[in-house]
Design an enzyme around this catalytic site. Sequence first.
Site, PDB file in Angstrom:
ATOM      1  N   GLY A  37       0.676  -1.203  -0.102  1.00  0.00           N
ATOM      2  CA  GLY A  37      -0.183  -0.029  -0.062  1.00  0.00           C
ATOM      3  C   GLY A  37       0.944   1.266  -0.012  1.00  0.00           C
ATOM      4  O   GLY A  37       1.964   1.038   0.250  1.00  0.00           O
ATOM      5  N   ALA A 118     -11.486 -10.518   2.996  1.00  0.00           N
ATOM      6  CA  ALA A 118     -11.085 -10.542   1.449  1.00  0.00           C
ATOM      7  C   ALA A 118     -10.419 -11.637   1.100  1.00  0.00           C
ATOM      8  O   ALA A 118      -9.164 -12.021   1.557  1.00  0.00           O
ATOM      9  CB  ALA A 118     -10.206  -9.273   1.135  1.00  0.00           C
ATOM     10  N   TYR A 150      -0.198 -18.782  -2.523  1.00  0.00           N
ATOM     11  CA  TYR A 150      -1.186 -17.504  -2.152  1.00  0.00           C
ATOM     12  C   TYR A 150      -2.666 -17.851  -1.722  1.00  0.00           C
ATOM     13  O   TYR A 150      -3.163 -17.562  -1.001  1.00  0.00           O
ATOM     14  CB  TYR A 150      -1.173 -16.466  -3.258  1.00  0.00           C
TER      15      TYR A 150
END
Length: 319
Positions: A37, A118, A150
Amino acid sequence: MARCLVTGGAGFIGSHLTQKLLADGHQVTVLDNLSTGRSHNLSDVEDHENLTIMRGSITDPVLLAEAVQGTDEIYHLAAAVGVKLVAEDPVRTIETNIYPTDSLLRLAVQGGQRFYLASTSEVYGKNVKSEWCEEDDLQFGPTSRPRWAYGCSKAIDEFLALAYHQKYDLPIVIGRFFNVVGPRQVGNYGMVIPRFVDQALAGGPVTVYDDGSQVRCFAHVREVVDCVVKLTRTDDALGKIFNIGSDQPISMRELAEEIIRRVDPSVEIQHIPYQQAYGDNFEDVNRRVPDVSRLRETIGMSPSMPLGHLLSDIIDAKR
Ligand code: UDP
């Protein structure tokens, strides 16, 4: 007015979610370590009176407890994301994606928050079905191929969230994102559209991996965060998993051609073998298209912006 915690709130999707929640009149705490981010993502709202930004890692249990304190809703978006990054640092993937989710769920059991987790279409692995629905099998490749770390790590998160829902009645909703794109997404972690647009704007070539027959569906981030908030506030969605994405497929070759047509028709396409792009031991997913009927039936909407609009939005923002 709800008090919301957004982990990963300075990330690409998290920052759009934060902006939406603020625009809807809610109070937002962002917890982000700014690893993928960027503080710049929140520059439009950083002085907003209802926004608190906590800079730190979700792997810090003291900080996590502090961030959760006094909130009504938790949107857990912080994760090690991007196939390229994940393939390069599998230990960090597992540490960031599994333990903090468990800690957050435990805190939510004590605090009684609504919890949005998420997740990702990567959990389907390389299932060969032409459209994936939420009850389909997860088909990962071998553990020697880091890509699958992942999807596996997010699948564990889903198991955890569902378990806390069953055991403690925790009001959770799980959303599996399918190729979310829009302004502020960067190409450094592999994401194809910002990469193609940057390459085309720089005069090319646009790098299509393999033969470009891989298929994806791209959803605009603003439509995606609308779905996230609506799902989290819908009682019928609790305890369930939802695909969140567009169901309009396009091949990577066609995508490259469309971007070139819009940016600069003189730009060329260069095909690159996977091994050169991602190193050894990489496996791609050939086709990734969601079935979004559960989403539509539950909240009456799904991301539907045509690719042309979506590309102009991204190209304009980058120009
Ligand atoms: N891709 C490509 N060129 C690039 C980056 C990605 O052809 O410069 C391909 C990649 O192999 C994949 C698709 O674009 O088939 C989408 O890749 P991305 O990393 O955006 O998302 P994901 O693989 O997670 O769907």
